[in-house]
Design a protein around this motif. Structure first.
Motif, PDB file in Angstrom:
ATOM      1  N   ILE A  71      93.712 -26.192  29.771  1.00 46.79           N
ATOM      2  CA  ILE A  71      93.542 -26.452  28.332  1.00 46.79           C
ATOM      3  C   ILE A  71      92.290 -27.300  28.106  1.00 46.79           C
ATOM      4  O   ILE A  71      91.489 -27.046  27.199  1.00 46.79           O
ATOM      5  CB  ILE A  71      94.786 -27.209  27.789  1.00 46.79           C
ATOM      6  CG1 ILE A  71      96.062 -26.403  27.989  1.00 46.79           C
ATOM      7  CG2 ILE A  71      94.599 -27.651  26.339  1.00 46.79           C
ATOM      8  CD1 ILE A  71      96.287 -25.290  27.046  1.00 46.79           C
ATOM      9  N   GLU A  72      92.124 -28.299  28.953  1.00 44.24           N
ATOM     10  CA  GLU A  72      90.988 -29.209  28.812  1.00 44.24           C
ATOM     11  C   GLU A  72      89.668 -28.447  29.009  1.00 44.24           C
ATOM     12  O   GLU A  72      88.714 -28.634  28.263  1.00 44.24           O
ATOM     13  CB  GLU A  72      91.120 -30.324  29.860  1.00 44.24           C
ATOM     14  CG  GLU A  72      90.504 -31.596  29.411  1.00 44.24           C
ATOM     15  CD  GLU A  72      90.921 -32.780  30.291  1.00 44.24           C
ATOM     16  OE1 GLU A  72      91.870 -32.668  31.104  1.00 44.24           O
ATOM     17  OE2 GLU A  72      90.266 -33.822  30.149  1.00 44.24           O
ATOM     18  N   THR A  73      89.652 -27.544  29.978  1.00 42.43           N
ATOM     19  CA  THR A  73      88.433 -26.765  30.253  1.00 42.43           C
ATOM     20  C   THR A  73      88.148 -25.813  29.093  1.00 42.43           C
ATOM     21  O   THR A  73      86.997 -25.676  28.657  1.00 42.43           O
ATOM     22  CB  THR A  73      88.604 -25.957  31.563  1.00 42.43           C
ATOM     23  OG1 THR A  73      88.932 -26.881  32.591  1.00 42.43           O
ATOM     24  CG2 THR A  73      87.350 -25.200  31.927  1.00 42.43           C
ATOM     25  N   GLN A  74      89.196 -25.162  28.582  1.00 38.41           N
ATOM     26  CA  GLN A  74      88.985 -24.236  27.455  1.00 38.41           C
ATOM     27  C   GLN A  74      88.457 -24.993  26.240  1.00 38.41           C
ATOM     28  O   GLN A  74      87.570 -24.515  25.526  1.00 38.41           O
ATOM     29  CB  GLN A  74      90.292 -23.509  27.113  1.00 38.41           C
ATOM     30  CG  GLN A  74      90.700 -22.495  28.185  1.00 38.41           C
ATOM     31  CD  GLN A  74      92.092 -21.904  27.965  1.00 38.41           C
ATOM     32  OE1 GLN A  74      92.947 -22.510  27.308  1.00 38.41           O
ATOM     33  NE2 GLN A  74      92.320 -20.731  28.504  1.00 38.41           N
ATOM     34  N   LEU A  75      88.988 -26.186  26.018  1.00 40.09           N
ATOM     35  CA  LEU A  75      88.556 -26.947  24.837  1.00 40.09           C
ATOM     36  C   LEU A  75      87.199 -27.625  25.035  1.00 40.09           C
ATOM     37  O   LEU A  75      86.502 -27.913  24.059  1.00 40.09           O
ATOM     38  CB  LEU A  75      89.615 -27.988  24.466  1.00 40.09           C
ATOM     39  CG  LEU A  75      90.859 -27.407  23.785  1.00 40.09           C
ATOM     40  CD1 LEU A  75      91.899 -28.501  23.538  1.00 40.09           C
ATOM     41  CD2 LEU A  75      90.499 -26.728  22.458  1.00 40.09           C
ATOM     42  N   ALA A 109      84.515 -26.369  25.962  1.00 40.10           N
ATOM     43  CA  ALA A 109      83.468 -25.507  25.391  1.00 40.10           C
ATOM     44  C   ALA A 109      83.424 -25.649  23.870  1.00 40.10           C
ATOM     45  O   ALA A 109      82.362 -25.518  23.252  1.00 40.10           O
ATOM     46  CB  ALA A 109      83.725 -24.052  25.778  1.00 40.10           C
ATOM     47  N   VAL A 110      84.576 -25.915  23.279  1.00 43.46           N
ATOM     48  CA  VAL A 110      84.634 -26.143  21.822  1.00 43.46           C
ATOM     49  C   VAL A 110      84.004 -27.502  21.512  1.00 43.46           C
ATOM     50  O   VAL A 110      83.164 -27.641  20.613  1.00 43.46           O
ATOM     51  CB  VAL A 110      86.105 -26.109  21.330  1.00 43.46           C
ATOM     52  CG1 VAL A 110      86.200 -26.440  19.848  1.00 43.46           C
ATOM     53  CG2 VAL A 110      86.727 -24.735  21.622  1.00 43.46           C
ATOM     54  N   PHE A 111      84.375 -28.501  22.304  1.00 45.08           N
ATOM     55  CA  PHE A 111      83.929 -29.874  22.045  1.00 45.08           C
ATOM     56  C   PHE A 111      82.441 -30.076  22.372  1.00 45.08           C
ATOM     57  O   PHE A 111      81.899 -31.140  22.107  1.00 45.08           O
ATOM     58  CB  PHE A 111      84.766 -30.871  22.863  1.00 45.08           C
ATOM     59  CG  PHE A 111      86.243 -30.862  22.534  1.00 45.08           C
ATOM     60  CD1 PHE A 111      86.727 -30.284  21.358  1.00 45.08           C
ATOM     61  CD2 PHE A 111      87.161 -31.451  23.399  1.00 45.08           C
ATOM     62  CE1 PHE A 111      88.087 -30.279  21.058  1.00 45.08           C
ATOM     63  CE2 PHE A 111      88.519 -31.461  23.104  1.00 45.08           C
ATOM     64  CZ  PHE A 111      88.986 -30.867  21.931  1.00 45.08           C
ATOM     65  N   ALA A 112      81.817 -29.060  22.949  1.00 44.48           N
ATOM     66  CA  ALA A 112      80.381 -29.169  23.255  1.00 44.48           C
ATOM     67  C   ALA A 112      79.535 -29.123  21.985  1.00 44.48           C
ATOM     68  O   ALA A 112      78.328 -29.342  22.029  1.00 44.48           O
ATOM     69  CB  ALA A 112      79.972 -28.041  24.201  1.00 44.48           C
ATOM     70  N   HIS A 113      80.179 -28.842  20.852  1.00 44.56           N
ATOM     71  CA  HIS A 113      79.467 -28.761  19.564  1.00 44.56           C
ATOM     72  C   HIS A 113      80.151 -29.697  18.578  1.00 44.56           C
ATOM     73  O   HIS A 113      81.339 -29.996  18.721  1.00 44.56           O
ATOM     74  CB  HIS A 113      79.502 -27.308  19.045  1.00 44.56           C
ATOM     75  CG  HIS A 113      78.899 -26.354  20.009  1.00 44.56           C
ATOM     76  ND1 HIS A 113      77.559 -26.030  20.003  1.00 44.56           N
ATOM     77  CD2 HIS A 113      79.440 -25.680  21.055  1.00 44.56           C
ATOM     78  CE1 HIS A 113      77.314 -25.189  20.995  1.00 44.56           C
ATOM     79  NE2 HIS A 113      78.439 -24.963  21.650  1.00 44.56           N
ATOM     80  N   PRO A 114      79.432 -30.109  17.530  1.00 50.36           N
ATOM     81  CA  PRO A 114      80.039 -31.029  16.562  1.00 50.36           C
ATOM     82  C   PRO A 114      81.222 -30.387  15.839  1.00 50.36           C
ATOM     83  O   PRO A 114      81.203 -29.180  15.540  1.00 50.36           O
ATOM     84  CB  PRO A 114      78.906 -31.302  15.555  1.00 50.36           C
ATOM     85  CG  PRO A 114      77.653 -30.825  16.201  1.00 50.36           C
ATOM     86  CD  PRO A 114      78.027 -29.789  17.212  1.00 50.36           C
ATOM     87  N   GLU A 140      95.730 -35.095  21.420  1.00 51.84           N
ATOM     88  CA  GLU A 140      95.093 -36.255  22.047  1.00 51.84           C
ATOM     89  C   GLU A 140      93.634 -35.909  22.406  1.00 51.84           C
ATOM     90  O   GLU A 140      92.723 -36.682  22.162  1.00 51.84           O
ATOM     91  CB  GLU A 140      95.894 -36.591  23.313  1.00 51.84           C
ATOM     92  CG  GLU A 140      95.512 -37.837  24.025  1.00 51.84           C
ATOM     93  CD  GLU A 140      96.303 -37.936  25.347  1.00 51.84           C
ATOM     94  OE1 GLU A 140      97.531 -37.656  25.353  1.00 51.84           O
ATOM     95  OE2 GLU A 140      95.673 -38.255  26.367  1.00 51.84           O
ATOM     96  N   LEU A 141      93.438 -34.714  22.961  1.00 52.85           N
ATOM     97  CA  LEU A 141      92.072 -34.292  23.301  1.00 52.85           C
ATOM     98  C   LEU A 141      91.219 -34.181  22.040  1.00 52.85           C
ATOM     99  O   LEU A 141      90.056 -34.585  22.025  1.00 52.85           O
ATOM    100  CB  LEU A 141      92.086 -32.946  24.034  1.00 52.85           C
ATOM    101  CG  LEU A 141      92.710 -32.922  25.430  1.00 52.85           C
ATOM    102  CD1 LEU A 141      92.751 -31.490  25.964  1.00 52.85           C
ATOM    103  CD2 LEU A 141      91.931 -33.820  26.392  1.00 52.85           C
ATOM    104  N   LEU A 142      91.806 -33.633  20.971  1.00 52.74           N
ATOM    105  CA  LEU A 142      91.068 -33.521  19.704  1.00 52.74           C
ATOM    106  C   LEU A 142      90.643 -34.911  19.229  1.00 52.74           C
ATOM    107  O   LEU A 142      89.543 -35.092  18.705  1.00 52.74           O
ATOM    108  CB  LEU A 142      91.949 -32.873  18.626  1.00 52.74           C
ATOM    109  CG  LEU A 142      92.139 -31.351  18.683  1.00 52.74           C
ATOM    110  CD1 LEU A 142      93.236 -30.931  17.705  1.00 52.74           C
ATOM    111  CD2 LEU A 142      90.849 -30.607  18.363  1.00 52.74           C
TER     112      LEU A 142
END
Ligand code: PEP
Length: 247
Positions: A142-146, A148-153, A190-192
């Protein structure tokens, strides 16, 4: 925070034009209006379903989108086209797209940002396989999939929706227990929070994986489960309406 629940039906590549019309009409007539309800028909039926929806309480979405804006991309459908047809949401990164069509998390992030740029809401799907769960790797996946999302604002994703869909529960009749779903949803939130605190508060995190009329209420009762992404059970008016009204 009081997040309005969202129940989304993913029809996948099923049904005929007549089926699509009848299903859309039945859903629009049956829902009680207390939750946001979304249906995602196959591309060719988007306009037909839009016309058949007599209730503004049901919104229209697509199951996929091209990351490209326009041009020589045979067979692809752009975000602008989906917006033109009345879509408000687009599912991206469904596990079937990841597994069968090789879509990786970077591409999924590109697609989600293209959707937001066209003023629609992306629903990004994440989730682990059975092998990954049994190997104790759920959080890491889950952390790895997210990542890539979190790499952008966060602002690039608009009103982002996430769908936690354990791959082992999709179309298998096996569903995560409410506690298993809650555990992952809380981890996702929590990751968000480490990315953007305001987004963590308002982002709806849907559960998907063999949601049925008889298990929906227990899953949706969990604190961090903000609705569902429903496959098989969204193809029957009765079962989908029962799920939507179970919230
Ligand atoms: C899905 O494909 O997103 C899904 C959740 O399917 P099902 O409800 O059939 O498991």
């Amino acid at each position: 925070m009081n997040r309005k629940r969202l129940i989304a039906g993913n029809w996948k590549m099923n049904g005929s034009e007549a089926d699509a019309r009848a299903l859309a009409r039945g859903i629009a007539a049956g829902i009680n209006g207390e939750t946001d309800v979304l249906i995602c028909p196959p591309f060719p039926y988007l306009s037909i379903v839009k016309a058949a929806l007599q209730s503004l309480q049901v919104t229209l979405g697509a199951q996929n989108v091209s990351q490209q804006a326009n041009g020589a991309y045979t067979g692809e459908v752009s975000a602008a086209m989906l917006s033109d047809l009345g879509c408000s949401y687009v599912i991206v990164g469904h596990s079937e797209r990841r597994q069968l069509y090789g879509e990786d998390s970077a591409l999924v992030s590109d697609k989600a940002r293209v959707v937001a740029a066209a003023d629609m809401r992306p629903i990004i799907c994440i989730g682990e396989t059975l092998e990954e769960r049994e190997g104790g790797q759920t959080r890491q996946v889950i952390e790895t999939q997210l990542a890539a999302v979190f790499a952008h604002p966060a602002a690039d994703y608009g009103e982002l929706v996430l769908a936690y869909e354990p791959v082992w529960a999709i179309g298998t009749g096996k569903t995560a227990s409410p506690e298993q779903a809650q555990e992952v949803h809380a981890f996702v939130r929590e990751l968000l929070g480490g990315w953007d605190a305001a987004v963590a508060e308002r982002c709806r995190i849907l559960y998907g994986g063999s949601v049925k009329a008889d298990n929906a209420a227990n899953i949706f009762a969990m604190e961090d489960v903000d609705g569902g992404l429903v496959g098989g059970a969204s193809l029957q008016t009765e079962s989908f309406v029962a799920i939507a009204n179970a919230v």
